[in-house]
Design a protein around this motif. Structure first.
Motif, PDB file in Angstrom:
ATOM      1  N   GLU A 107     -59.670  87.668  39.727  1.00  0.00           N
ATOM      2  CA  GLU A 107     -59.653  86.458  40.555  1.00  0.00           C
ATOM      3  C   GLU A 107     -61.029  86.138  41.140  1.00  0.00           C
ATOM      4  N   ILE A 108     -61.775  87.182  41.490  1.00  0.00           N
ATOM      5  CA  ILE A 108     -63.123  86.930  42.022  1.00  0.00           C
ATOM      6  C   ILE A 108     -64.070  86.479  40.901  1.00  0.00           C
ATOM      7  N   ARG A 109     -64.028  87.156  39.742  1.00  0.00           N
ATOM      8  CA  ARG A 109     -64.892  86.770  38.605  1.00  0.00           C
ATOM      9  C   ARG A 109     -64.680  85.313  38.202  1.00  0.00           C
ATOM     10  N   LYS A 110     -63.403  84.898  38.270  1.00  0.00           N
ATOM     11  CA  LYS A 110     -63.048  83.524  37.918  1.00  0.00           C
ATOM     12  C   LYS A 110     -63.793  82.490  38.780  1.00  0.00           C
ATOM     13  N   ARG A 111     -64.085  82.916  40.019  1.00  0.00           N
ATOM     14  CA  ARG A 111     -64.709  81.998  40.985  1.00  0.00           C
ATOM     15  C   ARG A 111     -66.211  82.226  41.147  1.00  0.00           C
ATOM     16  N   ASN A 116     -71.494  85.197  44.668  1.00  0.00           N
ATOM     17  CA  ASN A 116     -71.770  83.876  45.257  1.00  0.00           C
ATOM     18  C   ASN A 116     -70.533  82.973  45.255  1.00  0.00           C
ATOM     19  N   VAL A 117     -69.398  83.585  45.493  1.00  0.00           N
ATOM     20  CA  VAL A 117     -68.133  82.843  45.520  1.00  0.00           C
ATOM     21  C   VAL A 117     -68.116  81.922  46.741  1.00  0.00           C
ATOM     22  N   LYS A 118     -67.707  80.667  46.548  1.00  0.00           N
ATOM     23  CA  LYS A 118     -67.799  79.672  47.620  1.00  0.00           C
ATOM     24  C   LYS A 118     -66.468  79.451  48.345  1.00  0.00           C
ATOM     25  N   GLU A 119     -65.436  80.111  47.866  1.00  0.00           N
ATOM     26  CA  GLU A 119     -64.107  79.843  48.429  1.00  0.00           C
ATOM     27  C   GLU A 119     -64.034  80.213  49.911  1.00  0.00           C
ATOM     28  N   ASP A 120     -63.118  79.561  50.603  1.00  0.00           N
ATOM     29  CA  ASP A 120     -62.965  79.845  52.039  1.00  0.00           C
ATOM     30  C   ASP A 120     -62.192  81.155  52.249  1.00  0.00           C
ATOM     31  N   TYR A 121     -62.134  81.568  53.512  1.00  0.00           N
ATOM     32  CA  TYR A 121     -61.520  82.862  53.822  1.00  0.00           C
ATOM     33  C   TYR A 121     -60.023  82.897  53.486  1.00  0.00           C
ATOM     34  N   GLY A 164     -59.909  98.646  52.571  1.00  0.00           N
ATOM     35  CA  GLY A 164     -60.574  98.829  51.276  1.00  0.00           C
ATOM     36  C   GLY A 164     -60.508  97.600  50.388  1.00  0.00           C
ATOM     37  N   PHE A 165     -59.306  97.022  50.220  1.00  0.00           N
ATOM     38  CA  PHE A 165     -59.202  95.847  49.346  1.00  0.00           C
ATOM     39  C   PHE A 165     -59.841  94.612  49.971  1.00  0.00           C
ATOM     40  N   ALA A 166     -59.739  94.486  51.315  1.00  0.00           N
ATOM     41  CA  ALA A 166     -60.422  93.355  51.960  1.00  0.00           C
ATOM     42  C   ALA A 166     -61.920  93.466  51.716  1.00  0.00           C
ATOM     43  N   CYS A 167     -62.436  94.673  51.819  1.00  0.00           N
ATOM     44  CA  CYS A 167     -63.873  94.881  51.657  1.00  0.00           C
ATOM     45  C   CYS A 167     -64.301  94.647  50.210  1.00  0.00           C
ATOM     46  N   LEU A 168     -63.487  95.108  49.285  1.00  0.00           N
ATOM     47  CA  LEU A 168     -63.791  94.916  47.864  1.00  0.00           C
ATOM     48  C   LEU A 168     -63.900  93.430  47.538  1.00  0.00           C
ATOM     49  N   VAL A 169     -62.900  92.669  47.969  1.00  0.00           N
ATOM     50  CA  VAL A 169     -62.870  91.232  47.660  1.00  0.00           C
ATOM     51  C   VAL A 169     -64.010  90.507  48.371  1.00  0.00           C
ATOM     52  N   PHE A 170     -64.217  90.831  49.645  1.00  0.00           N
ATOM     53  CA  PHE A 170     -65.274  90.181  50.421  1.00  0.00           C
ATOM     54  C   PHE A 170     -66.643  90.446  49.803  1.00  0.00           C
ATOM     55  N   THR A 171     -66.896  91.713  49.426  1.00  0.00           N
ATOM     56  CA  THR A 171     -68.227  92.087  48.956  1.00  0.00           C
ATOM     57  C   THR A 171     -68.475  91.597  47.535  1.00  0.00           C
ATOM     58  N   GLN A 221     -70.222  82.166  40.827  1.00  0.00           N
ATOM     59  CA  GLN A 221     -71.159  81.043  40.675  1.00  0.00           C
ATOM     60  C   GLN A 221     -72.529  81.575  40.234  1.00  0.00           C
ATOM     61  N   ASP A 222     -73.427  80.652  39.928  1.00  0.00           N
ATOM     62  CA  ASP A 222     -74.823  81.029  39.633  1.00  0.00           C
ATOM     63  C   ASP A 222     -75.407  81.810  40.802  1.00  0.00           C
ATOM     64  N   VAL A 223     -76.177  82.844  40.478  1.00  0.00           N
ATOM     65  CA  VAL A 223     -76.833  83.635  41.518  1.00  0.00           C
ATOM     66  C   VAL A 223     -78.311  83.725  41.192  1.00  0.00           C
ATOM     67  N   GLU A 224     -79.143  83.567  42.209  1.00  0.00           N
ATOM     68  CA  GLU A 224     -80.566  83.842  42.024  1.00  0.00           C
ATOM     69  C   GLU A 224     -81.030  84.563  43.268  1.00  0.00           C
ATOM     70  N   ASP A 225     -81.489  85.790  43.111  1.00  0.00           N
ATOM     71  CA  ASP A 225     -81.871  86.530  44.320  1.00  0.00           C
ATOM     72  C   ASP A 225     -83.366  86.420  44.545  1.00  0.00           C
ATOM     73  N   GLU A 226     -83.835  86.916  45.692  1.00  0.00           N
ATOM     74  CA  GLU A 226     -85.231  86.709  46.081  1.00  0.00           C
ATOM     75  C   GLU A 226     -86.214  87.469  45.182  1.00  0.00           C
ATOM     76  N   LYS A 227     -85.665  88.487  44.449  1.00  0.00           N
ATOM     77  CA  LYS A 227     -86.558  89.231  43.544  1.00  0.00           C
ATOM     78  C   LYS A 227     -86.621  88.563  42.165  1.00  0.00           C
ATOM     79  N   GLY A 228     -85.911  87.462  42.047  1.00  0.00           N
ATOM     80  CA  GLY A 228     -86.008  86.726  40.781  1.00  0.00           C
ATOM     81  C   GLY A 228     -84.900  87.018  39.789  1.00  0.00           C
ATOM     82  N   ILE A 229     -83.947  87.859  40.159  1.00  0.00           N
ATOM     83  CA  ILE A 229     -82.803  88.100  39.270  1.00  0.00           C
ATOM     84  C   ILE A 229     -81.942  86.842  39.234  1.00  0.00           C
ATOM     85  N   ARG A 230     -81.616  86.374  38.026  1.00  0.00           N
ATOM     86  CA  ARG A 230     -80.773  85.189  37.896  1.00  0.00           C
ATOM     87  C   ARG A 230     -79.554  85.506  37.041  1.00  0.00           C
ATOM     88  N   ILE A 231     -78.391  85.170  37.566  1.00  0.00           N
ATOM     89  CA  ILE A 231     -77.164  85.362  36.795  1.00  0.00           C
ATOM     90  C   ILE A 231     -76.473  84.016  36.756  1.00  0.00           C
TER      91      ILE A 231
END
Lengths: 419, 419
Positions: free
Chosen positions: A87-91, A146-151, A133-140, A93-103
């Motif tokens: 469910e998280i993978r489905k949501r 870069n999931v944009k969904e609300d809480y 544990g599961f709340a933390c897994l999903v949140f992290t 988004q593009d990620v670009e971190d400050e070190k230049g990693i782009r997914i």
């Protein structure tokens, strides 16, 4: 760097609280989606005392998804982990971190993750470690991808890992609305009030020594749904009314109503367990003695001084309206359950300053405590029946841990630190 | 002699069994008349093992009604004793005994009685001593006063002493019909089948050591009626169906159905106790361990080998379909709960021959017992947690004791023997 270019590791670390229900969740109407038979309400506990910390890492060098819990590798093949990851993978988004990693959004389906999670309290103590544990897994995972969904949406995903995990997505007072839809889309948690709303509440947890192997809550509630004639009546007739009253009690800081509802609902949940075939016993003689102590005190004062609630195990979670009552309670508890090894400092964890409030600074002070006045003489003492106490308070919801030194995964090896 | 003529003492002695409910009575709709919220069904236990013996004496020389229980004088001022005395006196008839003592119907209102009662089992053990006691009081007073009413009427009078006493008026299997009338006239016991109907049943009672003071069933059920949201649902919706099924199971000797209903109803009664505010705990960790032992055995065999039921206390009443299962059960119980003082003969009372069936003749045999196969290793032993076992069977209803040497009152002094 793009995902295909190098052997980089991108990580995120989060910390999520555990929670304790004051109106209980017991019974699913859908096992796969984890949809409950009634609403429930919980308080979120201070993550400084009871929380899960999780680091999730992604790298093109990872050949498969892997997870370590408290340093031990565990299988991710279970449906619940797979639901959360999917469910998280489905949501993502593009990620670009400050070190230049782009997914790129579409790359996430091909990339594997490493997950390391750690509880700052004993997993075996039965203190809702799977909720944190599961709340933390999903949140992290959501942060990493870069999931944009609300809480609310995140809570619905965490729910598919462990029902009560959906309530650990928020701090303070949280309601899990059972929802009506068959797909579970409206079975989400909402925050009733944050942790500052009623911040004089003090929580003391008695971790009760137990030799018995307990029934897991998953199989226990399945058995209850299938065999307890009282469960559906509770879910359909008793709980809806209690949820309304509990929301009102929280809103108006009405401790008397809050305490009465909390105690009655804990007892009714355990009554339904007992009405199950075969019967489920989560509370033991020590749990019963703690209830009796609280009930006698509340009765002698004519109004609730403290509330108690028990989850799927013998530990007592005691909620006092203020530090004064918490200190009075602690003195009674320490009288009845003195520490086995006479070591006070390891017997009270979390907010140890409650000991000073109770005027108990040494084992000699414990030994000098008077028997609680409301108890019948001769009052009995049960040394060793409580393993230790935790003093805590209400706390906030999940947070990102920005201090990289606290990450549980080595950013070079992509494996848990120290493994 | 006529009543006014001399200092004679006229006596009658009776013996009444205790009973154990397999569909439980919990909750009154009328406190004064003791009218229940649901029907209940019980088995009557063999009076050789568990019964009350009562002698009632009448004499023109007695200035007041007096009673002695197990040698101690107790007050008769309570409403329950007064109800039983009043209702029986109302129905008294002319009496003329073989020695020439004559009492006219109208004389009974002026005459006082002495009552001496004795239980052949410990009163404090929580084995329905009041059921046997009030049934015996009513039955024996009825004999003394030449009351002509049928057993249904007598059960209705005994009911006003202690609700479950109405079921001790018959042997075998007994149903207490709750009735509908406000005056309680149709709240009576009826015999479903006598003790010969299903006479291979074997009953083993584990008298469980308890340090806790228990809630009396009178105040406990009052609290449940007032505070348990589940009690009325149980009484109105669950029990009526169970009563029908239990009657059918008894009629057809269907042990599987009998055992499932018995266990489920015991557990639901205790669930309602737990749903009460403040919660009532009658079972303790030892009770839970006995249930767990039975449930694991029943589960491993795929069909019930033995039934359990618990009244308002921690003692387990275990019902086996035959001596073979009773002996197997006993071996498991003796393994888990060996005698504290290594004295086997005082550890098994009642029908001690069950020990031979189990192949256990000495404490060495107990020590050599294997751990029950269905229990997880390492299986635990709890020496001292059971005080003793009673082995019994189904038994007959109240009987007149004709052997005058067994009377509890001295026919010359009109006072209890040995006082």
């Amino acid at each position: 760097m793009a995902a295909e270019e190098g052997q980089w590791v991108l990580m995120a670390t989060g910390r999520s609280p555990t929670n304790i229900a004051v109106i209980k969740y017991w019974g699913k109407r859908d096992e796969a989606l984890i949809l409950p038979v009634n609403d429930s309400i919980s308080v979120t506990l201070d993550p400084d005392h009871l929380s899960a910390t999780t680091t999730v890492a992604v790298s093109p060098s990872f050949p498969s998804d892997r997870m370590w819990l408290n340093g031990q590798e565990i299988s991710l093949s279970g449906g619940r982990f797979q639901s959360c990851l999917r469910e998280i993978r489905k949501r993502a988004q593009d990620v670009e971190d400050e070190k230049g990693i782009r997914i790129k959004k579409e790359d996430w389906e091909k990339l594997h993750v490493h997950i390391a999670s750690y509880n700052n309290f004993p997993t075996a103590a039965g203190l809702a470690s799977s909720a944190a544990g599961f709340a933390c897994l999903v949140f992290t995972l959501g942060k990493l991808m870069n999931v944009k969904e609300d809480y609310g949406e995140l809570s619905s995903i965490a729910r598919q890992g462990s029902g009560s995990a959906c309530r650990s997505i928020y701090g303070g007072f949280v309601k899990w609305c059972m929802g009506k839809n068959d797909d579970g889309s409206d079975s989400i948690a909402v925050q009733l009030a944050d942790e500052t709303h009623w911040n004089d509440l003090v929580i003391i947890i008695a971790v009760v020594s137990s030799k018995q192997k307990e029934t897991s809550s998953t199989s226990g509630m399945r058995d209850s749904v299938e065999t307890s004639p009282l469960l559906q009546y509770r879910a359909q007739t008793v709980v809806p009314n209690r949820v309304l009253k509990m929301e009102e009690a929280i809103k108006s800081h009405n401790f008397e109503s809050f305490a009465k509802l909390t105690c009655a609902d804990s007892n009714q949940f355990h009554a339904v367990c007992l009405d199950t075939s075969p019967p489920i016993f989560y509370m033991n003689d020590t749990s019963h003695r703690i209830i009796s102590l609280v009930e006698k005190w509340n009765h002698s004062e004519g109004t609730p001084q403290v509330a108690y609630t028990f989850d799927a195990g013998p530990n007592a979670v005691l909620i006092a309206p203020n530090r004064k009552n918490a200190a009075l309670l602690l003195k009674k508890l320490l009288y009845c359950f003195p520490p086995q090894d006479n070591d006070l400092s390891s017997y009270m964890v979390g907010d140890k300053s409650i000991l000073s409030d109770a005027g108990v600074k040494s084992i000699e002070d414990v030994e000098a405590l008077p028997a609680p006045a409301e108890m019948k003489t001769p009052s009995q003492q049960f040394k060793g029946d409580v393993s230790y106490f935790i003093c805590s308070r209400l706390g906030a919801g999940p947070k990102v841990v920005t201090d990289e030194s606290l990450a549980l995964i080595d950013s070079f090896t992509g494996l848990p630190k120290g493994v």
